[in-house]
Design a protein around this motif. Sequence first.
Motif, PDB file in Angstrom:
ATOM      1  N   GLY A   1      57.849  39.118  40.681  1.00  0.00           N
ATOM      2  CA  GLY A   1      58.309  40.403  40.154  1.00  0.00           C
ATOM      3  C   GLY A   1      57.495  40.910  38.984  1.00  0.00           C
ATOM      4  N   ALA A   2      56.536  40.107  38.513  1.00  0.00           N
ATOM      5  CA  ALA A   2      55.753  40.490  37.331  1.00  0.00           C
ATOM      6  C   ALA A   2      54.607  41.418  37.727  1.00  0.00           C
ATOM      7  N   VAL A   3      54.968  42.583  38.260  1.00  0.00           N
ATOM      8  CA  VAL A   3      53.997  43.574  38.728  1.00  0.00           C
ATOM      9  C   VAL A   3      54.489  44.948  38.288  1.00  0.00           C
ATOM     10  N   ASP A   4      53.585  45.808  37.847  1.00  0.00           N
ATOM     11  CA  ASP A   4      53.946  47.186  37.503  1.00  0.00           C
ATOM     12  C   ASP A   4      54.467  47.886  38.756  1.00  0.00           C
ATOM     13  N   PRO A   5      55.750  48.265  38.788  1.00  0.00           N
ATOM     14  CA  PRO A   5      56.320  48.856  40.012  1.00  0.00           C
ATOM     15  C   PRO A   5      55.709  50.197  40.392  1.00  0.00           C
ATOM     16  N   ALA A   6      55.042  50.870  39.449  1.00  0.00           N
ATOM     17  CA  ALA A   6      54.448  52.174  39.746  1.00  0.00           C
ATOM     18  C   ALA A   6      53.092  52.044  40.421  1.00  0.00           C
ATOM     19  N   ARG A   7      52.496  50.848  40.368  1.00  0.00           N
ATOM     20  CA  ARG A   7      51.196  50.651  40.987  1.00  0.00           C
ATOM     21  C   ARG A   7      51.346  50.384  42.481  1.00  0.00           C
ATOM     22  N   SER A   8      50.328  50.751  43.248  1.00  0.00           N
ATOM     23  CA  SER A   8      50.296  50.358  44.657  1.00  0.00           C
ATOM     24  C   SER A   8      49.853  48.901  44.737  1.00  0.00           C
ATOM     25  N   ALA A   9      50.148  48.273  45.867  1.00  0.00           N
ATOM     26  CA  ALA A   9      49.748  46.882  46.060  1.00  0.00           C
ATOM     27  C   ALA A   9      48.235  46.735  45.950  1.00  0.00           C
ATOM     28  N   LEU A  10      47.519  47.666  46.547  1.00  0.00           N
ATOM     29  CA  LEU A  10      46.061  47.591  46.520  1.00  0.00           C
ATOM     30  C   LEU A  10      45.515  47.781  45.111  1.00  0.00           C
ATOM     31  N   ASP A  11      46.088  48.726  44.363  1.00  0.00           N
ATOM     32  CA  ASP A  11      45.638  48.945  42.983  1.00  0.00           C
ATOM     33  C   ASP A  11      45.920  47.723  42.114  1.00  0.00           C
ATOM     34  N   HIS A  12      47.071  47.086  42.335  1.00  0.00           N
ATOM     35  CA  HIS A  12      47.397  45.879  41.571  1.00  0.00           C
ATOM     36  C   HIS A  12      46.333  44.803  41.785  1.00  0.00           C
ATOM     37  N   LEU A  13      45.960  44.596  43.044  1.00  0.00           N
ATOM     38  CA  LEU A  13      44.969  43.565  43.345  1.00  0.00           C
ATOM     39  C   LEU A  13      43.580  43.956  42.851  1.00  0.00           C
ATOM     40  N   ARG A  14      43.253  45.239  42.935  1.00  0.00           N
ATOM     41  CA  ARG A  14      41.963  45.696  42.417  1.00  0.00           C
ATOM     42  C   ARG A  14      41.885  45.515  40.907  1.00  0.00           C
ATOM     43  N   TRP A  15      43.004  45.772  40.231  1.00  0.00           N
ATOM     44  CA  TRP A  15      43.041  45.581  38.775  1.00  0.00           C
ATOM     45  C   TRP A  15      42.829  44.109  38.426  1.00  0.00           C
ATOM     46  N   LEU A  16      43.490  43.207  39.163  1.00  0.00           N
ATOM     47  CA  LEU A  16      43.305  41.773  38.923  1.00  0.00           C
ATOM     48  C   LEU A  16      41.844  41.378  39.128  1.00  0.00           C
ATOM     49  N   ALA A  17      41.259  41.892  40.187  1.00  0.00           N
ATOM     50  CA  ALA A  17      39.865  41.560  40.477  1.00  0.00           C
ATOM     51  C   ALA A  17      38.942  42.063  39.373  1.00  0.00           C
ATOM     52  N   ALA A  18      39.100  43.313  38.993  1.00  0.00           N
ATOM     53  CA  ALA A  18      38.226  43.893  37.967  1.00  0.00           C
ATOM     54  C   ALA A  18      38.374  43.175  36.638  1.00  0.00           C
ATOM     55  N   ALA A  19      39.615  42.817  36.281  1.00  0.00           N
ATOM     56  CA  ALA A  19      39.864  42.161  34.995  1.00  0.00           C
ATOM     57  C   ALA A  19      39.277  40.753  34.939  1.00  0.00           C
ATOM     58  N   ASN A  20      39.026  40.169  36.118  1.00  0.00           N
ATOM     59  CA  ASN A  20      38.524  38.799  36.157  1.00  0.00           C
ATOM     60  C   ASN A  20      37.124  38.698  36.758  1.00  0.00           C
ATOM     61  N   ARG A  21      36.418  39.852  36.793  1.00  0.00           N
ATOM     62  CA  ARG A  21      35.037  39.895  37.276  1.00  0.00           C
ATOM     63  C   ARG A  21      34.912  39.309  38.682  1.00  0.00           C
ATOM     64  N   ILE A  22      35.868  39.706  39.530  1.00  0.00           N
ATOM     65  CA  ILE A  22      35.888  39.310  40.930  1.00  0.00           C
ATOM     66  C   ILE A  22      35.548  40.553  41.752  1.00  0.00           C
ATOM     67  N   PRO A  23      34.736  40.453  42.786  1.00  0.00           N
ATOM     68  CA  PRO A  23      34.414  41.629  43.595  1.00  0.00           C
ATOM     69  C   PRO A  23      35.688  42.333  44.083  1.00  0.00           C
ATOM     70  N   VAL A  24      35.771  43.657  43.858  1.00  0.00           N
ATOM     71  CA  VAL A  24      36.996  44.377  44.197  1.00  0.00           C
ATOM     72  C   VAL A  24      37.270  44.370  45.698  1.00  0.00           C
ATOM     73  N   GLY A  25      36.251  44.084  46.497  1.00  0.00           N
ATOM     74  CA  GLY A  25      36.460  43.988  47.936  1.00  0.00           C
ATOM     75  C   GLY A  25      37.413  42.871  48.321  1.00  0.00           C
ATOM     76  N   ARG A  26      37.613  41.911  47.421  1.00  0.00           N
ATOM     77  CA  ARG A  26      38.570  40.830  47.683  1.00  0.00           C
ATOM     78  C   ARG A  26      39.991  41.376  47.827  1.00  0.00           C
ATOM     79  N   ALA A  27      40.278  42.507  47.186  1.00  0.00           N
ATOM     80  CA  ALA A  27      41.634  43.064  47.231  1.00  0.00           C
ATOM     81  C   ALA A  27      42.047  43.384  48.661  1.00  0.00           C
ATOM     82  N   GLU A  28      41.212  44.121  49.387  1.00  0.00           N
ATOM     83  CA  GLU A  28      41.528  44.448  50.777  1.00  0.00           C
ATOM     84  C   GLU A  28      41.589  43.196  51.641  1.00  0.00           C
ATOM     85  N   LEU A  29      40.689  42.249  51.362  1.00  0.00           N
ATOM     86  CA  LEU A  29      40.635  41.033  52.166  1.00  0.00           C
ATOM     87  C   LEU A  29      41.919  40.224  52.062  1.00  0.00           C
ATOM     88  N   VAL A  30      42.382  39.956  50.827  1.00  0.00           N
ATOM     89  CA  VAL A  30      43.574  39.118  50.670  1.00  0.00           C
ATOM     90  C   VAL A  30      44.830  39.867  51.093  1.00  0.00           C
TER      91      VAL A  30
END
Length: 302
Positions: free
Chosen positions: A82-111
């Motif tokens: 439940g520790a997710v901003d409810p206003a964000r989309s699922a894809l944006d949440h994962l893209r934010w995690l990727a960007a914040a941790n220097r992970i290729p943002v393409g991982r968001a769609e993959l996972v």
Amino acid sequence: MIEVRSLTKRFRGCPAVEDLSFDVRPGAVTGFLGPNGSGKTTTARMILGLTDPDAGTATIAGRRYRDLAHPLREIGALINPGAVDPARSALDHLRWLAAANRIPVGRAELVLGQVGLDAVGGRRVGAFSLGMRQRLGIAAALIGDPPVLLLDEPINGLDPEGIHWIRTFMRSLADEGRTVFVSSHLMSEMALTAHELVVIGRGRLIAAESMASFTARVDSSVRVRTPQLDVLAAALEQEGATLWRSGDALDVVGMPIEQVGSVAARVGAVLYELSPQQASLEDAFMHLTAQSCEYTAAVEAA
């Protein structure tokens, strides 16, 4: 690999985890079991650096979580879906995690596709069901493609299809050589999923061994079905067996199957079934943690 050595944590003087040591090895799903209040979540939080131990260490590949240069690439965790901003989309949440941790943002769609949420990636997380949030939490744990995964109650909120999926998925991750450490209260699912077990009670280690070794700690039985149930039961008790009635059958404890068959032949009992019964994970868990339960309900006779 996760290594826990002499881990200890007290809250206001009360021990939550006491001198706990175990290893979680790669290539297997390791179930983390214990009664409510046994210290599982506190242990998980100490492994992830969210709670500081009073003594002892918890390391991932030989290093504490806080010493990992790129934590999400080393260990992925699901603790609170439940520790997710409810206003964000699922894809944006994962893209934010990727960007914040220097992970290729393409991982968001993959996972997102790996966990079956690719069709709803653009929806706000606030509209997700509990099961969908669990899947999103697992996707977040996978974002860095880590070799180690720590999943706290990942089955909660999943429907039967989702439970079958997560069981198969966790085993596939272990087959890839990853370390998969998962806690759950659902014994039936752990029996189908886990290869190894770590079992604690009142913060102390009860067992760290294979599923087969753990269930073998509890005596197996012999299941007998016969139309002469009372006659056979009396004869078996005279031979010193312990009996449990289960509908139209007897479960015989403390006597080998050959002796049960011989007693049945002696008293002329016709056998419809004579089969060995291995103790289940639930049987073994209930037996071996009986003295470690903080909360037990009283059962009143009707």
